[in-house]
Design a protein around this motif. Structure first.
Motif, mmCIF file in Angstrom:
data_model
loop_
_atom_site.group_PDB
_atom_site.id
_atom_site.type_symbol
_atom_site.label_atom_id
_atom_site.label_comp_id
_atom_site.label_asym_id
_atom_site.label_seq_id
_atom_site.Cartn_x
_atom_site.Cartn_y
_atom_site.Cartn_z
ATOM 1 N N ILE A 42 14.651 -21.311 32.719
ATOM 2 C CA ILE A 42 15.462 -19.905 33.071
ATOM 3 C C ILE A 42 17.049 -20.108 32.904
ATOM 4 O O ILE A 42 17.749 -21.015 33.332
ATOM 5 N N VAL A 43 17.488 -19.383 32.084
ATOM 6 C CA VAL A 43 18.688 -19.229 31.601
ATOM 7 C C VAL A 43 19.610 -17.807 31.979
ATOM 8 O O VAL A 43 19.050 -16.970 31.605
ATOM 9 N N PRO A 44 20.289 -17.984 33.112
ATOM 10 C CA PRO A 44 20.973 -16.862 33.802
ATOM 11 C C PRO A 44 22.137 -16.130 33.009
ATOM 12 O O PRO A 44 22.909 -15.854 33.588
ATOM 13 N N ALA A 45 21.948 -16.148 31.724
ATOM 14 C CA ALA A 45 23.029 -15.597 30.938
ATOM 15 C C ALA A 45 22.381 -15.207 29.582
ATOM 16 O O ALA A 45 21.075 -15.610 29.329
ATOM 17 N N ALA A 46 23.198 -14.454 28.815
ATOM 18 C CA ALA A 46 22.549 -13.717 27.621
ATOM 19 C C ALA A 46 22.625 -14.940 26.671
ATOM 20 O O ALA A 46 23.206 -15.983 26.673
ATOM 21 N N PRO A 47 21.716 -14.616 25.328
ATOM 22 C CA PRO A 47 21.656 -15.717 24.455
ATOM 23 C C PRO A 47 22.814 -15.684 23.942
ATOM 24 O O PRO A 47 23.647 -14.934 23.477
ATOM 25 N N GLY A 48 23.003 -16.964 23.121
ATOM 26 C CA GLY A 48 24.118 -17.466 22.293
ATOM 27 C C GLY A 48 25.370 -18.135 22.918
ATOM 28 O O GLY A 48 26.172 -18.733 22.206
ATOM 29 N N GLY A 49 25.334 -17.962 24.295
ATOM 30 C CA GLY A 49 26.361 -18.958 25.170
ATOM 31 C C GLY A 49 26.134 -20.206 25.203
ATOM 32 O O GLY A 49 24.934 -20.800 24.788
ATOM 33 N N SER A 50 27.014 -20.818 25.877
ATOM 34 C CA SER A 50 26.588 -22.411 26.211
ATOM 35 C C SER A 50 25.328 -22.888 26.930
ATOM 36 O O SER A 50 24.795 -23.664 26.882
ATOM 37 N N THR A 51 25.317 -21.885 27.966
ATOM 38 C CA THR A 51 24.237 -22.086 28.919
ATOM 39 C C THR A 51 22.774 -21.718 28.054
ATOM 40 O O THR A 51 22.019 -22.757 28.479
ATOM 41 N N ASP A 52 22.945 -20.861 27.322
ATOM 42 C CA ASP A 52 21.783 -20.663 26.595
ATOM 43 C C ASP A 52 21.442 -21.719 25.457
ATOM 44 O O ASP A 52 20.365 -22.354 25.400
ATOM 45 N N VAL A 53 22.675 -22.088 24.714
ATOM 46 C CA VAL A 53 22.454 -23.272 23.846
ATOM 47 C C VAL A 53 21.835 -24.562 24.674
ATOM 48 O O VAL A 53 20.915 -25.224 24.019
ATOM 49 N N MET A 54 22.517 -24.703 25.701
ATOM 50 C CA MET A 54 22.002 -26.163 26.348
ATOM 51 C C MET A 54 20.407 -25.950 26.559
ATOM 52 O O MET A 54 19.682 -26.790 26.743
ATOM 53 N N GLY A 55 20.049 -24.732 27.317
ATOM 54 C CA GLY A 55 18.545 -24.544 27.460
ATOM 55 C C GLY A 55 17.767 -24.522 26.255
ATOM 56 O O GLY A 55 16.485 -25.130 26.571
#
Length: 335
Positions: A42-55
């Motif tokens: 679960i990535v609690p952010a939109a696609p493309g940001g650092s949270t998403d990249v690491m996920g």
């Protein structure tokens, strides 16, 4: 009374036996755990940001390492709290629901939101993955080239400068708030809806100072469109080795340490063998040469730790931001 003492003694002996059993289990047996069905990250952010990249990097690694499907599900909204709440409320302890966390929902939210739908004790730390500095820059028209120059100017000209950030309560905003608290200075905060609009305002000279994540500001600094004043981590950034850290610039800032970090959490229901197995996979991923190159390209550094080390770090971050937020008098509702 004797019956109660006997029961208590029995519980103590049972607990001691369980601890002893865990102690003698070989670490390899703890690492042998693998999921039996698809793992949801679960990535609690939109696609493309650092949270998403690491996920997505972790999902790809786990799929190969465990031979089991691993998929990223973006659950953005509420400053990251909507997706985080989904994992926190999970009662499944099978290791198939994983949270990719960051300072917003996992440290800042506990103090800033009045109506937060989860508690920190509903999650357990697995490991951090990376840390990225925040960065402070100035528009060239200010003539400012360093934090000491900014401090001197603000002392002589209180409230004459304004600064921008990606939004109230975001990590860059709290970075600036802490800087002003420690120095006793004042600037006017202009919050924007995201890092992109804040950067554009800084480039246009609509705001004089920008507190931002390392990217997207650093390329603008390297092109001479903004003047880089400092990074906010204890160590300098490999992407900008000549730029000082905030703590290098003034005695009152000697303990300054703010970064954007991205780590892994599990629901509280997961047993130690699952936490340990996932922790070892995070470590293995961060040791891969291709992952190291990807991380360096993000301006980040790897920051693996044991579950206890990560838990202690998150608690320290929560305490730090709570103090900043309290002094600022910030309170918000999850939208």
């Amino acid at each position: 009374m004797a019956h109660r003492i006997a029961l208590s003694r029995r519980k103590l002996l049972s607990g001691a036996a369980a601890l002893a059993t865990a102690a003698i289990l070989p670490r390899s047996s703890l690492a042998d755990w693998r999921p039996s069905e698809t793992v949801r990250l679960i990535v609690p952010a939109a696609p493309g940001g650092s949270t998403d990249v690491m996920g997505r990097l972790l999902a790809a690694h786990l799929q190969t390492a465990w031979g089991q499907s691993a998929v990223v599900e973006n659950r953005s909204g509420g400053g990251g709290t909507i997706g985080t709440a989904e994992v926190a409320r999970s009662t499944k302890g099978d290791g198939t629901t994983v949270l990719i966390g960051n300072p917003g929902p996992n440290a800042i939210a506990y103090s800033i939101f009045r109506n937060l739908a989860y508690r920190p004790d509903q999650l357990q730390a697995v490991s951090n993955m990376i840390r990225i500095p925040n960065i402070v820059s100035a528009h060239p028209s200010t003539g400012l080239k360093s934090i000491p120059e900014l401090i001197t100017y603000l002392k002589a000209n209180p409230d004459k400068l304004n600064y921008g950030s990606s939004g109230v309560g975001q990590s860059p905003h709290l970075t600036s708030a802490w800087f002003l608290q420690l120095t006793g200075l004042k600037m006017t905060h202009i919050p924007f809806r995201g890092a992109g609009p804040a950067l554009q305002a800084a480039l246009a000279g609509d705001i004089q100072i920008l507190f931002d994540n390392l990217f997207p500001s650093l390329p603008q600094i390297q092109d001479g469109k903004l003047i880089g004043l400092c990074v906010t981590t204890p160590e300098r950034s490999a992407n900008a080795p000549d730029m000082p850290t905030m703590r290098e610039t003034a005695p009152e800032l000697a303990k300054f340490d703010v970064s954007s970090w991205f780590g892994v959490f599990l629901p509280k229901a997961c047993p130690p063998e699952i936490v340990h197995a996932l922790n070892l996979q995070v470590k293995a991923m961060l040791e891969r040469e291709d992952i190291r190159k990807s991380i360096a390209g993000m301006g980040a550094r790897a920051d693996y730790g044991t579950p206890q080390q990560f838990a202690d770090f998150v608690q320290a971050e929560t305490t730090k931001f709570a103090s900043i937020i309290q002094k600022e008098g910030l309170q918000m509702d999850v939208q």
